[in-house]
Design a protein around this motif. Structure first.
Motif, PDB file in Angstrom:
ATOM      1  N   VAL A   1       0.798  -1.058   0.081  1.00 15.17           N
ATOM      2  CA  VAL A   1       0.297  -0.019   0.016  1.00 15.17           C
ATOM      3  C   VAL A   1       0.941   1.165  -0.098  1.00 15.17           C
ATOM      4  O   VAL A   1       0.420   2.273   0.294  1.00 15.17           O
ATOM      5  CB  VAL A   1      -0.865   0.120   1.017  1.00 15.17           C
ATOM      6  CG1 VAL A   1      -2.013  -0.897   1.019  1.00 15.17           C
ATOM      7  CG2 VAL A   1      -0.155  -0.191   2.672  1.00 15.17           C
ATOM      8  N   THR A   2       2.034   1.082  -0.459  1.00 20.09           N
ATOM      9  CA  THR A   2       3.082   2.310  -0.520  1.00 20.09           C
ATOM     10  C   THR A   2       2.585   3.477  -1.307  1.00 20.09           C
ATOM     11  O   THR A   2       2.647   4.587  -0.967  1.00 20.09           O
ATOM     12  CB  THR A   2       4.388   1.823  -1.098  1.00 20.09           C
ATOM     13  OG1 THR A   2       4.607   0.712  -0.503  1.00 20.09           O
ATOM     14  CG2 THR A   2       5.405   2.713  -0.803  1.00 20.09           C
ATOM     15  N   VAL A   3       1.761   3.020  -2.378  1.00 16.34           N
ATOM     16  CA  VAL A   3       1.276   4.074  -3.443  1.00 16.34           C
ATOM     17  C   VAL A   3      -0.199   4.729  -2.632  1.00 16.34           C
ATOM     18  O   VAL A   3      -0.862   3.919  -2.541  1.00 16.34           O
ATOM     19  CB  VAL A   3       1.270   3.776  -4.932  1.00 16.34           C
ATOM     20  CG1 VAL A   3       0.303   4.678  -5.642  1.00 16.34           C
ATOM     21  CG2 VAL A   3       2.445   3.420  -5.392  1.00 16.34           C
ATOM     22  N   LEU A   4      -0.014   6.045  -2.366  1.00 12.34           N
ATOM     23  CA  LEU A   4      -1.341   6.465  -1.826  1.00 12.34           C
ATOM     24  C   LEU A   4      -1.237   8.083  -1.616  1.00 12.34           C
ATOM     25  O   LEU A   4      -0.534   8.713  -1.457  1.00 12.34           O
ATOM     26  CB  LEU A   4      -1.333   6.275  -0.118  1.00 12.34           C
ATOM     27  CG  LEU A   4      -2.509   6.630   0.409  1.00 12.34           C
ATOM     28  CD1 LEU A   4      -3.817   5.964   0.206  1.00 12.34           C
ATOM     29  CD2 LEU A   4      -2.517   6.462   2.093  1.00 12.34           C
ATOM     30  N   ASP A   5      -2.441   8.607  -2.540  1.00 14.31           N
ATOM     31  CA  ASP A   5      -2.548   9.953  -2.380  1.00 14.31           C
ATOM     32  C   ASP A   5      -2.939  10.484  -1.129  1.00 14.31           C
ATOM     33  O   ASP A   5      -4.065  10.088  -0.282  1.00 14.31           O
ATOM     34  CB  ASP A   5      -3.785  10.428  -3.539  1.00 14.31           C
ATOM     35  CG  ASP A   5      -3.733  11.835  -3.420  1.00 14.31           C
ATOM     36  OD1 ASP A   5      -3.862  12.599  -2.524  1.00 14.31           O
ATOM     37  OD2 ASP A   5      -4.373  12.475  -4.445  1.00 14.31           O
ATOM     38  N   PRO A   6      -2.003  11.055  -0.017  1.00 19.26           N
ATOM     39  CA  PRO A   6      -2.319  11.511   1.310  1.00 19.26           C
ATOM     40  C   PRO A   6      -3.321  12.711   1.596  1.00 19.26           C
ATOM     41  O   PRO A   6      -3.214  13.145   2.728  1.00 19.26           O
ATOM     42  CB  PRO A   6      -1.190  11.718   1.698  1.00 19.26           C
ATOM     43  CG  PRO A   6      -0.264  12.335   0.691  1.00 19.26           C
ATOM     44  CD  PRO A   6      -0.797  11.728  -0.599  1.00 19.26           C
ATOM     45  N   SER A   7      -3.997  13.172   0.530  1.00 15.18           N
ATOM     46  CA  SER A   7      -4.667  14.502   0.938  1.00 15.18           C
ATOM     47  C   SER A   7      -5.790  14.382   1.727  1.00 15.18           C
ATOM     48  O   SER A   7      -6.380  15.164   2.254  1.00 15.18           O
ATOM     49  CB  SER A   7      -5.184  14.864  -0.677  1.00 15.18           C
ATOM     50  OG  SER A   7      -6.105  13.944  -1.385  1.00 15.18           O
ATOM     51  N   MET A   8      -6.346  12.975   1.975  1.00 15.78           N
ATOM     52  CA  MET A   8      -7.107  12.813   2.983  1.00 15.78           C
ATOM     53  C   MET A   8      -6.574  12.857   4.475  1.00 15.78           C
ATOM     54  O   MET A   8      -7.555  13.173   5.459  1.00 15.78           O
ATOM     55  CB  MET A   8      -7.927  11.459   3.030  1.00 15.78           C
ATOM     56  CG  MET A   8      -7.193  10.343   3.550  1.00 15.78           C
ATOM     57  SD  MET A   8      -5.659  10.041   2.981  1.00 15.78           S
ATOM     58  CE  MET A   8      -5.974   8.938   1.507  1.00 15.78           C
ATOM     59  N   ALA A   9      -5.503  13.339   4.278  1.00 17.56           N
ATOM     60  CA  ALA A   9      -4.917  13.704   5.979  1.00 17.56           C
ATOM     61  C   ALA A   9      -4.280  14.959   5.892  1.00 17.56           C
ATOM     62  O   ALA A   9      -3.319  15.086   6.829  1.00 17.56           O
ATOM     63  CB  ALA A   9      -3.789  12.441   6.073  1.00 17.56           C
ATOM     64  N   VAL A  10      -4.888  15.850   5.241  1.00 20.30           N
ATOM     65  CA  VAL A  10      -4.173  17.472   5.230  1.00 20.30           C
ATOM     66  C   VAL A  10      -4.127  17.851   6.636  1.00 20.30           C
ATOM     67  O   VAL A  10      -5.371  17.861   7.355  1.00 20.30           O
ATOM     68  CB  VAL A  10      -4.821  18.122   4.094  1.00 20.30           C
ATOM     69  CG1 VAL A  10      -6.387  18.387   4.385  1.00 20.30           C
ATOM     70  CG2 VAL A  10      -4.271  19.588   4.084  1.00 20.30           C
ATOM     71  N   GLY A  11      -3.130  18.305   7.016  1.00 19.20           N
ATOM     72  CA  GLY A  11      -3.242  18.824   8.485  1.00 19.20           C
ATOM     73  C   GLY A  11      -3.226  17.777   9.651  1.00 19.20           C
ATOM     74  O   GLY A  11      -2.551  17.923  10.932  1.00 19.20           O
ATOM     75  N   SER A  12      -3.467  16.656   9.305  1.00 19.05           N
ATOM     76  CA  SER A  12      -3.895  15.404  10.487  1.00 19.05           C
ATOM     77  C   SER A  12      -2.676  14.424  10.287  1.00 19.05           C
ATOM     78  O   SER A  12      -2.549  13.658  11.342  1.00 19.05           O
ATOM     79  CB  SER A  12      -5.233  15.020  10.337  1.00 19.05           C
ATOM     80  OG  SER A  12      -5.435  14.430   9.114  1.00 19.05           O
ATOM     81  N   GLY A  13      -2.250  13.975   9.133  1.00 23.22           N
ATOM     82  CA  GLY A  13      -1.263  12.921   9.130  1.00 23.22           C
ATOM     83  C   GLY A  13      -0.757  12.652   7.634  1.00 23.22           C
ATOM     84  O   GLY A  13      -0.145  11.660   7.299  1.00 23.22           O
ATOM     85  N   SER A  14      -0.331  13.767   6.743  1.00 19.39           N
ATOM     86  CA  SER A  14       0.310  13.513   5.581  1.00 19.39           C
ATOM     87  C   SER A  14       1.652  13.912   5.544  1.00 19.39           C
ATOM     88  O   SER A  14       2.191  13.578   4.423  1.00 19.39           O
ATOM     89  CB  SER A  14      -0.694  14.367   4.464  1.00 19.39           C
ATOM     90  OG  SER A  14      -0.412  15.932   5.099  1.00 19.39           O
ATOM     91  N   LEU A  15       2.159  14.210   6.357  1.00 20.58           N
ATOM     92  CA  LEU A  15       3.665  14.426   6.437  1.00 20.58           C
ATOM     93  C   LEU A  15       4.692  13.319   6.097  1.00 20.58           C
ATOM     94  O   LEU A  15       4.434  12.135   6.714  1.00 20.58           O
ATOM     95  CB  LEU A  15       4.280  15.421   7.269  1.00 20.58           C
ATOM     96  CG  LEU A  15       3.619  16.882   7.734  1.00 20.58           C
ATOM     97  CD1 LEU A  15       4.625  17.293   8.860  1.00 20.58           C
ATOM     98  CD2 LEU A  15       4.221  17.649   6.389  1.00 20.58           C
ATOM     99  N   VAL A  16       5.634  13.560   5.305  1.00 18.59           N
ATOM    100  CA  VAL A  16       6.712  12.359   5.291  1.00 18.59           C
ATOM    101  C   VAL A  16       7.931  13.021   5.947  1.00 18.59           C
ATOM    102  O   VAL A  16       8.222  14.195   5.682  1.00 18.59           O
ATOM    103  CB  VAL A  16       7.053  12.309   3.722  1.00 18.59           C
ATOM    104  CG1 VAL A  16       8.248  11.302   3.528  1.00 18.59           C
ATOM    105  CG2 VAL A  16       5.700  11.672   2.835  1.00 18.59           C
ATOM    106  N   SER A  17       8.586  12.058   6.565  1.00 15.09           N
ATOM    107  CA  SER A  17       9.854  12.629   7.219  1.00 15.09           C
ATOM    108  C   SER A  17      10.601  11.258   7.606  1.00 15.09           C
ATOM    109  O   SER A  17      10.722  10.302   6.929  1.00 15.09           O
ATOM    110  CB  SER A  17       9.527  13.217   8.736  1.00 15.09           C
ATOM    111  OG  SER A  17      10.567  13.742   9.191  1.00 15.09           O
ATOM    112  N   THR A  18      11.553  11.444   8.319  1.00 10.20           N
ATOM    113  CA  THR A  18      12.390  10.588   8.835  1.00 10.20           C
ATOM    114  C   THR A  18      12.583  10.523  10.373  1.00 10.20           C
ATOM    115  O   THR A  18      12.440  11.491  11.078  1.00 10.20           O
ATOM    116  CB  THR A  18      13.935  10.822   8.126  1.00 10.20           C
ATOM    117  OG1 THR A  18      14.530  11.900   8.682  1.00 10.20           O
ATOM    118  CG2 THR A  18      13.968  10.757   6.790  1.00 10.20           C
TER     119      THR A  18
END
Length: 379
Positions: free
Chosen positions: A253-270
């Motif tokens: 499930v790596t491919v995913l448009d994360p716009s459903m999580a704007v403000g709540s869960g969409s960031l990518v980090s390390t």
């Protein structure tokens, strides 16, 4: 994503984490004081996740360990400082931006949603405040159960590339019964932070993505942290993510448009960037004393399913196994799970992430790793 239904089994018991039978190869770790961290990482891996990586920092050291594979069915190791979707740890970033605006006098925590977003939350917008959004005491329903891509394999295949606007997400959420009465109950809802992102846009005239980038990501030099927008890929080196959707059969499930999580869960980090962020936050680099005090003033959060756990404004307060508490946030977005913690003085951080759903003990093992490593300097 975060501490809704899937987090009700979270626990802090290290014993639970270490009772699982080994199912994979030993961890690889960076040089340094790695033995305790390696054991905790291996404990997480033994709960059934495909891969796991962790980082622990203190004023004079940084330690890393990893276990498992970056891709299921291969021997490809987890990437060093790989990127992943941080899920609800995003909420701490959003809350920090909101509190910066409070410190600048541009809005108040006691402002209503209706003041900034007229008509968006209908009659409830007149009673719900900014504080209640950030604290999860608004009673506004969670939108995530209404997102097909997050709730079934068929939904994921059909809608993994679907984009949502914040307004569409709020309308979807409001089609459900209220979750809880404001000022009476704590109830986790990602919709709260979608609304927070919309308020940031209204107050500043710039999008949530622009504001979190210019106010948090750039000042702290978080070079591996990004706001993906509607991009369905994870940029840079990363491990694949997997989910069973409760069926027992995992799919990629790596491919995913994360716009459903704007403000709540969409960031990518390390793990490195999250360590830097949480340490800087608790040391007062992002917020003035009054705003940091607001963020770390907590209320009981029983829905998290952990004895003594409390929640502030985008930041949880959790018990330490050695006594006292720490601050941090769990995160989850479809196959990526993370747990970030920081001591109250910001001096020591621990961040772990895993790929795939894992088993019943995965969250326990991750929280045990964070708690035990934050206690490291006190043992």
């Amino acid at each position: 994503m975060g501490v809704s239904g899937r987090l009700r089994s979270v626990g802090l018991g290290l014993a639970t984490a270490l009772l699982v039978v080994s199912t994979g190869p030993p961890a690889a770790a960076m040089p340094g004081r790695v033995d305790p961290l390696r054991r905790y990482v291996e404990a997480v891996h033994r709960t059934g996740v495909v891969g796991v990586a962790a980082e622990v920092t203190s004023p004079h050291s940084r330690e890393r360990a990893r276990a498992g594979a970056a891709r299921r069915g291969t021997a490809l190791p987890m990437p060093q400082n790989g990127r992943f979707r941080i899920g609800s740890a995003t909420k701490t970033f959003t809350a920090a931006v909101m509190l910066q605006l409070v410190g600048e006098g541009r809005l108040s925590l006691d402002d209503t949603v209706e003041k900034w977003l007229p008509g968006v939350v209908r009659k409830d917008g007149r009673r719900v405040t900014v504080r209640q959004l950030l604290q999860h005491t608004s009673g506004i329903p969670d939108v995530l159960p209404r997102i097909p891509a997050l709730n079934s394999a068929a939904g994921y295949r059909a809608e993994r590339s679907r984009s949502y606007t914040p307004g569409e997400l709020v309308r979807l959420a409001l089609g459900q019964p209220p979750a809880a009465a404001a000022e009476r109950a704590w109830s986790y809802s990602n919709t709260n932070y979608v609304l927070a992102a919309m308020i940031i846009h209204r107050v500043t005239g710039r999008s949530w993505a622009q504001e979190v980038t210019r106010r948090v990501i750039r000042p702290l030099d978080l070079r591996q942290t990004s706001v993906p927008g509607a991009s369905a890929s994870v940029p840079g080196p990363h491990a694949r993510s997997y989910s069973t959707f409760g069926t027992g059969t995992a799919i990629d499930v790596t491919v995913l448009d994360p716009s459903m999580a704007v403000g709540s869960g969409s960031l990518v980090s390390t793990t490195r960037d999250l360590s830097r962020f949480y340490g800087a936050l608790l040391r007062g680099r992002l917020l003035g004393p009054a705003q940091l005090d607001e963020m770390t003033t907590t209320v009981s959060a029983p829905e998290m399913g952990l004895p003594g756990v409390k929640y502030g404004l985008g930041l949880g307060e959790l018990p330490l196994p050695c006594g006292g508490t720490y601050f941090g946030h769990p995160g989850e977005l479809l196959g990526y799970r993370s747990w970030s913690g920081v001591t109250a003085d910001g001096a020591r951080t621990a961040v772990v992430y895993a790929t795939s759903d894992g088993g019943q003990g995965t969250r326990q093992a991750m929280s045990a790793l964070v708690g035990e490593e934050l206690c490291g300097s006190r043992r």
